[in-house]
Design an enzyme around this catalytic site. Structure first.
Site, short mmCIF file in Angstrom:
data_model
loop_
_atom_site.label_atom_id
_atom_site.label_comp_id
_atom_site.label_asym_id
_atom_site.label_seq_id
_atom_site.Cartn_x
_atom_site.Cartn_y
_atom_site.Cartn_z
CG LEU A 60 -1.82 1.16 1.50
CD1 LEU A 60 -2.94 1.15 0.48
CD2 LEU A 60 -2.39 1.09 2.91
CG ASP A 89 13.26 5.80 9.19
OD1 ASP A 89 12.49 6.67 8.71
OD2 ASP A 89 13.45 4.68 8.68
CG ASP A 142 13.29 -0.81 10.01
OD1 ASP A 142 13.51 0.32 9.56
OD2 ASP A 142 13.23 -1.07 11.24
CG ASP A 155 21.63 -6.11 5.95
OD1 ASP A 155 20.74 -5.45 5.34
OD2 ASP A 155 22.71 -6.45 5.43
CA CA Z 1 13.33 2.43 9.01
#
Ligand code: CA
Length: 308
Positions: free
Chosen positions: A40, A235, A278, A291
């Site tokens: 979305l 972030d 993320d 990661d």
């Molecule tokens: Ca992030």
């Protein structure tokens, strides 16, 4: 003429894969191309920034053939799924491959399940990354707000979400794709996802927070998710996800999807230090201690070892 046609098709697809990064090894060299499908408010690439940030290039470096796609930013999973079916057919034609490995993030998980059902024998695997399988409390919350106001705020919600979808798709060069906020909210809600799962049951767990079938009709089903909301103080999307995550109360979630609502097929992992964004290495690689690019790389190797 053939070159022009292929050029047109590639232009339509907005393929990130062509003129790909040089492969340095074959760790992720899957037999079939990997096709990445956004969620979305998603897109293929805006101003050179890929939705799956740095992921396609990394997979290519490890020998995979990768295609990124663009479906309506805001719409039902049926409409988005039909759009994906068209693009997968084009990818099969251009690449000469007989199958693809579909990987979908968020609503992309529903989108790829629709496409897998519509393309029997053409899909080797279906992988959900922080995907909406059993619905999202955030969609439930927005729909309950609409209901509580007797639908008074529905046009405002539609205007906001459809407008945002149009801006995103336009910026990604696909401004002609239709937007339908209510259809999107409906299929992402708990009730809507439950109805979707009845039509597309492959890989959906039948036990609470369990795994689903790992292989259905020869198609491999996989999923993984993060279980954190705030992971990186730099972030700007973290506070937004924290706000959205409040809709879940005490239920563990990634900011937009509850952990147990993301399970599909073989669950690779659901405790990663990642939030919803993320998972696709956003924003611009600002992530937690996990990661996310490595998860995709390892999965490409997993698919390769499975013969896909
Ligand atoms: Ca992030």
């Amino acid at each position: 003429m053939r070159i022009i046609k292929i050029g047109l098709v590639l232009g339509l697809l907005g393929l990130a894969g062509f003129g790909q990064a040089q492969a340095q090894d074959t760790y992720g060299a899957t037999k079939y191309p990997i096709v990445l499908v956004h969620g979305l408010f998603g897109f293929n690439s805006i101003l050179g920034v890929d939705y799956f940030y740095g992921i396609a290039a990394d997979l290519q470096t490890h020998g995979a053939s990768v295609y990124t796609t663009e479906v309506s930013s805001v719409n039902s999973s049926d409409i988005r799924g039909e759009q994906l079916v068209t693009q997968v057919s084009q990818i099969l034609a251009v690449s000469g491959a007989s199958k693809v490995n579909l990987v979908g993030h968020s609503q992309g998980a529903q989108t790829i399940r629709y496409a897998a059902a519509a393309l029997p024998g053409k899909v080797a695997s279906v992988t959900s990354v922080d995907g909406v399988i059993l619905g999202s409390s955030v969609a439930d919350f927005v729909l309950s707000l609409e209901a509580a106001t007797g639908g008074v705020i529905t046009p405002v919600i539609n205007s906001l979400l459809n407008g945002l979808g149009l801006v995103i798709d336009s910026a990604s060069g696909q401004g002609n794709l239709p937007q339908d906020a209510q259809a999107s909210l409906t299929v992402l809600s708990t009730a809507g996802s439950t109805a979707f799962n009845k039509r597309f049951p492959a890989g959906v767990p039948t036990t609470a927070c369990g795994d689903g079938a790992a292989v259905v009709n020869g198609v491999g089903y996989y999923s993984w998710t993060g279980n954190k909301i705030s992971t990186n103080v730099f972030d700007i999307s973290d506070p937004i996800l924290a706000l959205a995550g409040a809709a879940f109360g005490a239920t563990p979630n990634d900011g937009l999807v509850a952990i147990c609502a993301s399970h599909l097929g073989k669950v690779i992992g659901d405790q990663y230090d990642m939030n919803h964004l993320d998972a696709v290495n956003q924003v611009l690689g600002l992530v937690g201690t996990t990661d996310p690019v490595a998860l995709f790389r390892q999965h490409a190797n997993r698919l390769k070892l499975a013969g896909n």
